[in-house]
Design an enzyme around this catalytic site. Structure first.
Site, PDB file in Angstrom:
ATOM      1  CG  ASP A 100      -0.275  -0.215   2.548  1.00 18.84           C
ATOM      2  OD1 ASP A 100       0.946  -0.487   2.580  1.00 18.84           O
ATOM      3  OD2 ASP A 100      -0.953  -0.116   3.582  1.00 18.84           O
ATOM      4  CB  ILE A 101       1.712   3.543   2.054  1.00 18.29           C
ATOM      5  CG1 ILE A 101       2.328   4.943   2.132  1.00 18.29           C
ATOM      6  CG2 ILE A 101       1.554   2.949   3.428  1.00 18.29           C
ATOM      7  CD1 ILE A 101       1.409   5.978   2.760  1.00 18.29           C
ATOM      8  CG  ASP A 103       6.085   6.026   6.791  1.00 20.01           C
ATOM      9  OD1 ASP A 103       6.726   7.054   6.553  1.00 20.01           O
ATOM     10  OD2 ASP A 103       5.461   5.860   7.857  1.00 20.01           O
ATOM     11  CB  THR A 107       7.477  -2.837   5.386  1.00 24.28           C
ATOM     12  OG1 THR A 107       7.113  -2.232   6.622  1.00 24.28           O
ATOM     13  CG2 THR A 107       6.656  -4.090   5.161  1.00 24.28           C
ATOM     14  CE  LYS A 131       2.799   8.596   4.930  1.00 22.17           C
ATOM     15  NZ  LYS A 131       2.625   8.378   6.386  1.00 22.17           N
ATOM     16  CG  ASP A 159      -4.730   0.911   9.615  1.00 26.46           C
ATOM     17  OD1 ASP A 159      -3.740   0.769   8.860  1.00 26.46           O
ATOM     18  OD2 ASP A 159      -4.643   0.823  10.848  1.00 26.46           O
TER      19      ASP A 159
HETATM   20  P1  IMP Z   1       7.451   1.447   6.320  1.00 24.74           P
HETATM   21  O1  IMP Z   1       7.812   2.513   7.312  1.00 24.74           O
HETATM   22  O2  IMP Z   1       7.829   1.837   4.906  1.00 24.74           O
HETATM   23  O3  IMP Z   1       7.981   0.129   6.736  1.00 24.74           O
HETATM   24  O4  IMP Z   1       5.872   1.403   6.325  1.00 24.74           O
HETATM   25  C1  IMP Z   1       5.213   0.349   6.758  1.00 24.74           C
HETATM   26  C2  IMP Z   1       3.731   0.394   6.866  1.00 24.74           C
HETATM   27  O5  IMP Z   1       3.278   1.462   7.681  1.00 24.74           O
HETATM   28  C3  IMP Z   1       2.969   0.552   5.580  1.00 24.74           C
HETATM   29  O6  IMP Z   1       2.926  -0.621   4.802  1.00 24.74           O
HETATM   30  C4  IMP Z   1       1.597   0.891   6.154  1.00 24.74           C
HETATM   31  O7  IMP Z   1       0.925  -0.286   6.537  1.00 24.74           O
HETATM   32  C5  IMP Z   1       1.940   1.726   7.355  1.00 24.74           C
HETATM   33  N1  IMP Z   1       1.792   3.171   7.059  1.00 24.74           N
HETATM   34  C6  IMP Z   1       2.762   4.086   6.872  1.00 24.74           C
HETATM   35  N2  IMP Z   1       2.254   5.296   6.622  1.00 24.74           N
HETATM   36  C7  IMP Z   1       0.896   5.146   6.615  1.00 24.74           C
HETATM   37  C8  IMP Z   1      -0.208   6.058   6.399  1.00 24.74           C
HETATM   38  O8  IMP Z   1      -0.071   7.273   6.138  1.00 24.74           O
HETATM   39  N3  IMP Z   1      -1.444   5.504   6.510  1.00 24.74           N
HETATM   40  C9  IMP Z   1      -1.657   4.195   6.779  1.00 24.74           C
HETATM   41  N4  IMP Z   1      -0.672   3.319   6.975  1.00 24.74           N
HETATM   42  C10 IMP Z   1       0.610   3.784   6.902  1.00 24.74           C
HETATM   43 MG    MG Z   2       1.489  -2.141   4.751  1.00 25.42          MG
END
Ligand code: IMP
Ligand code: MG
Length: 178
Positions: A100-101, A103, A107, A131, A159
């Site tokens: 989905d995203i 951040d 992940t 982002k 969510d």
């Molecule tokens: P990471 O920091 O790239 O590992 O992001 C991991 C996870 O954080 C994403 O796959 C989402 O499930 C969740 N996440 C990060 N930012 C958002 C947001 O703005 N809305 C909803 N979920 C988010």
């Molecule tokens: Mg996710």
């Protein structure tokens, strides 16, 4: 953080148009492979993957993984843990991770490393939102929906405290300072 409201950030029409563009590109890129294995990262991917997979014209299979981050970890903040693995052996398969995203990128970076070690025929990633200001890990994204600023978004699978996943649009959460 208390939630005050949600405003439309990316509307249904824009999402539909962009997902169709991604599906067209992916279908073209994989036109010559026997089969594409789409691996969705639960739970946020569920609507995006449903829409994307139905628009593809290549032979495909769908599998899922679930991950979580160790929020409490002091030694390794943000470390990722696999909660549920794919059912199939991905060795020799053309794998596309669908998330989905992006951040911090932790992940996806973890998943890329984990999957690469299993010797797929190819490994690419498709992410709906990124982002870019927040990225701490260098992560390769092959198919991207939208670059967004550092705001909390909900809907279309995403969510806020497990709420708002089923909104048809992507909304921006407005919070009130406590
Ligand atoms: P990471 O920091 O790239 O590992 O992001 C991991 C996870 O954080 C994403 O796959 C989402 O499930 C969740 N996440 C990060 N930012 C958002 C947001 O703005 N809305 C909803 N979920 C988010
Ligand atoms: Mg996710």
């Amino acid at each position: 953080m208390d939630k005050e409201g949600t405003s439309v950030f990316i509307g249904e029409g824009s999402i539909r148009t962009r997902v169709a563009q991604l599906a067209k590109k992916i279908s073209g890129d994989y036109a010559d492979v026997d089969e594409l294995l789409l691996v969705g990262v639960l739970r946020g991917c569920y609507i995006f993957l449903a829409d994307l997979s139905r628009l593809l014209t290549v032979r495909r299979r769908i599998d899922f993984i679930a991950v979580t981050t160790y929020e409490q970890a002091i030694t390794m903040p943000g470390a990722v843990r696999l909660l549920m693995d794919v059912r199939s052996d991905i060795a020799g398969k053309h794998v596309l991770i669908v998330d989905d995203i992006l951040d911090t990128g932790k992940t996806l970076r973890y998943l890329q490393q984990t999957f690469k070690a299993r010797n797929p025929a190819s490994l690419k990633t498709c992410v709906l939102l990124r982002k870019s200001e927040r990225l701490v890990e260098e992560v390769q994204v092959d198919y991207l929906g939208f670059d967004i600023p550092d705001v909390w978004v909900v809907g279309y699978g995403l969510d806020y405290a497990d709420q708002d996943r089923a909104l048809p649009y992507i909304g921006m959460v407005k919070t009130k300072k406590a």
